[in-house]
Design an enzyme around this catalytic site. Sequence first.
Site, PDB file in Angstrom:
ATOM      1  CB  CYS A 338      -4.641   1.149   0.990  1.00 25.17           C
ATOM      2  SG  CYS A 338      -3.125   0.540   0.768  1.00 25.17           S
ATOM      3  NE  ARG A 367       4.280  -3.560   4.547  1.00 24.65           N
ATOM      4  CZ  ARG A 367       4.298  -2.139   3.869  1.00 24.65           C
ATOM      5  NH1 ARG A 367       5.701  -1.538   3.787  1.00 24.65           N
ATOM      6  NH2 ARG A 367       3.295  -1.257   3.976  1.00 24.65           N
ATOM      7  CD  GLN A 385       1.981   1.629   6.583  1.00 25.77           C
ATOM      8  OE1 GLN A 385       0.891   1.304   6.431  1.00 25.77           O
ATOM      9  NE2 GLN A 385       2.938   1.465   5.431  1.00 25.77           N
ATOM     10  CG  ASP A 387      -1.614   4.270   5.814  1.00 26.06           C
ATOM     11  OD1 ASP A 387      -1.273   5.002   5.040  1.00 26.06           O
ATOM     12  OD2 ASP A 387      -1.815   3.137   5.437  1.00 26.06           O
ATOM     13  CG  HIS A 389      -5.568   5.228   2.407  1.00 26.32           C
ATOM     14  ND1 HIS A 389      -5.352   4.630   3.580  1.00 26.32           N
ATOM     15  CD2 HIS A 389      -4.281   4.938   1.632  1.00 26.32           C
ATOM     16  CE1 HIS A 389      -4.049   3.677   3.586  1.00 26.32           C
ATOM     17  NE2 HIS A 389      -3.800   4.007   2.253  1.00 26.32           N
ATOM     18  CE  LYS A 473       7.590   4.867  -3.261  1.00 24.64           C
ATOM     19  NZ  LYS A 473       8.249   4.162  -2.272  1.00 24.64           N
ATOM     20  CG  HIS A 519      -1.884   4.893  -0.797  1.00 25.47           C
ATOM     21  ND1 HIS A 519      -2.168   3.717  -0.556  1.00 25.47           N
ATOM     22  CD2 HIS A 519      -2.346   5.147  -2.139  1.00 25.47           C
ATOM     23  CE1 HIS A 519      -2.745   3.200  -1.824  1.00 25.47           C
ATOM     24  NE2 HIS A 519      -2.873   3.965  -2.447  1.00 25.47           N
TER      25      HIS A 519
END
Length: 649
Positions: A338, A367, A385, A387, A389, A473, A519
């Site tokens: 992000c 991570r 991910q 991902d 945004h 979420k 997200h």
Amino acid sequence: MIKITFPDNSTREYPKGITGLEIAKSLSNSLAKEVLSVTVNDEVYDLTRPINNDASIKFNKWEDEEGMDTFWHSSAHLMADALESLYPGIKLGIGPSIENGFYYDVDPGDDRTISEDDLPAIEKKMKEIASQKKPYVRKEIPKKEALDYYSDKGDEYKVELLEDLEDGTISFYTHGNFTDLCRGPHLPHTGYIKAFKLLNIAGAYWRGSERNKQLTRIYGVSFPKQKLLEEHLLMLEKAKERDHRKIGKELELFTFSQNVGSGLPLWLPKGAQLRERLENFLKQLQREHGYEQVITPHIGQKELYITSGHYAKYGESSFKPISTPTEGEEFLLKPMNCPHHCEIYKFKPRSYKDLPVRLAEFGTVYRYEQSGELHGLTRVRGFTQDDAHIFCRPDQLKEEFIKVIDIIFIIFRALAFKDFLVQISLRDPGDKEKYIGSDENWEKAEQAIVEATKEKGLEARVEYGEAAFYGPKLDFLVKDVLGRKWQLGTIQVDYNLPERFDLEYTGSDNQKHRPVMIHRAPFGSMERFVAILTEHTAGKFPLWLTPDQVVILPISEKVHNYAEKVLNFLNNCDIRALIDLRSEKIGKKIRDNELKRIPYLLIVGEKEVENNTVSVRKQGEGDKGSMNLEEFTNFVNKEIKNQLESIKK
RNA sequence: GCCGAUGUAGCUCAGAGGUAGAGCGCUUCCUUGGUAAGGAAGAGGUCAUGGGUUCAAUUCCCAUCAUUGGCUCCA
């Protein structure tokens, strides 16, 4: 006399103080044999507990959730009884029924341990007690008396539990020599528990807190019939066959290497192919939904994460920063995408007309997961991910949110994920320190999720304390073969990062405004998604997705030339085919390739050469007869087309 | 990170205080076989790593690493 109302609304009169079991007997003997507990108004009662007032009742049998729950709860008591007699002085924590059985947390004392090897002895003792048909007796006593009982016994765990209970009467259950603080309800006697197995043993923190002592947790499962236990154990065995770690090895999808590092998956060619196909599928879908792909680096300045708040929250428990050799500038391996995407948003001034801006990236993140947490592909230290945004105006938020839900559903439908849980993850109202941002923003964000969920008619469970630290979420949870729940898709509403990154757009009023961020990751991570997909399909991936669609099996060397011709033909038709040229008999080749879960096996021998055909065999289904090559390619392409079209509906 | 278990051939596993075994896979040869395992021979292991005990350790003990069942955590 009291009036009892049954689920079909019929009523009957009974003397006051009658028990559920007596009522059941009055109706039918077979019912009385099967019933395990009785729901009186909204409370579940023991069958032997007197009913003193008019009530509507429902009998709970093994097939009912409440009945099973009663059964397992009583089984936990049975196990605790066995433990007490085998380990005198053992202290008991809690022993509830759970989704698939029961457990009891115990403290055997500092100088004693219970290991898996001890389980058979415990089972034996349980069997002995069960066969004695000891009745479970409920007793209600004042809290004070209960406290004295456990203080005398020296069981500090029960004392602690009691102290948290409200004053008044406390219920206890006794069977034989065993007594336990317990709300109930329980079975009439231990003889109901005919079949059981203690499954495993594990450490578990008292009351789930890392700061507390670790107790020994023993898991078990029990059934009213031996046959049900056997079926259950067989089911567990079969589940292991679908484990993505096993199939991943067999089908050469992925591996790990100690030399690379734990939790860092290596995608093998077949796995990479599968993953790439999934990625392309989603990319296409996202293009159709107005997303734009971006690409960002794997590291970012530490300050970036200080700005986002991630550093304060996770910095200590992350991989340590890396730094440039001369200037000593610090960078983090990116733990999420992000902040990078926020910087892309800021690349140029945005007008309200430009929004929503939807930036997508298959972003690989790192991570530091605790070593004990690593698990196959579902929990790793480096993962990608899917991902994106979405930066939008507040008035676009709900619509954008709903569009994301739609994408997730397209994907779940495409891959036949039917069993999933939808969870609204909100912040823990009792611990607002864990989160960043104003109450006002949180409320707006939470409201948006609740509304969008309602609008889509989703049945969502609300969980407090499960939110991300920057926003609430909507999570989509799917179970693996061993019944563990994993978060796959997630959609998060975020008012906070736009503020922290000072994101703006110019409104129609020519004023600066703050966009809202969503997200979202429909797969969650490619690793976890492929893991779950592997387990759900047992490695039999849909035809459009599977790495090898067809394998050609020549019967003898004489037809190798023809087999090669078939291979070329299929490859030219964009069918992913390979050929098994080993000098093995056809039965062997069929077996091996069936086990590789290749959807179509084409057997070619002299007969096929003569007629210019192939003999088609479908994985798991057997012989489908012969076809010529055009027929077969049409057949395969049609199946793929059907699969992909059913997705879009 | 914590509690427990496990670590032997590419894979699945057996094994014992006296320096290793099976099945599958692999290589070679024989076989050219019609819808879920044809036959033979061979190669392949510092028994996870590092210490310790012992005349002798892969085996027993300790530590580390990895895997694993849970717990805790999960941006």
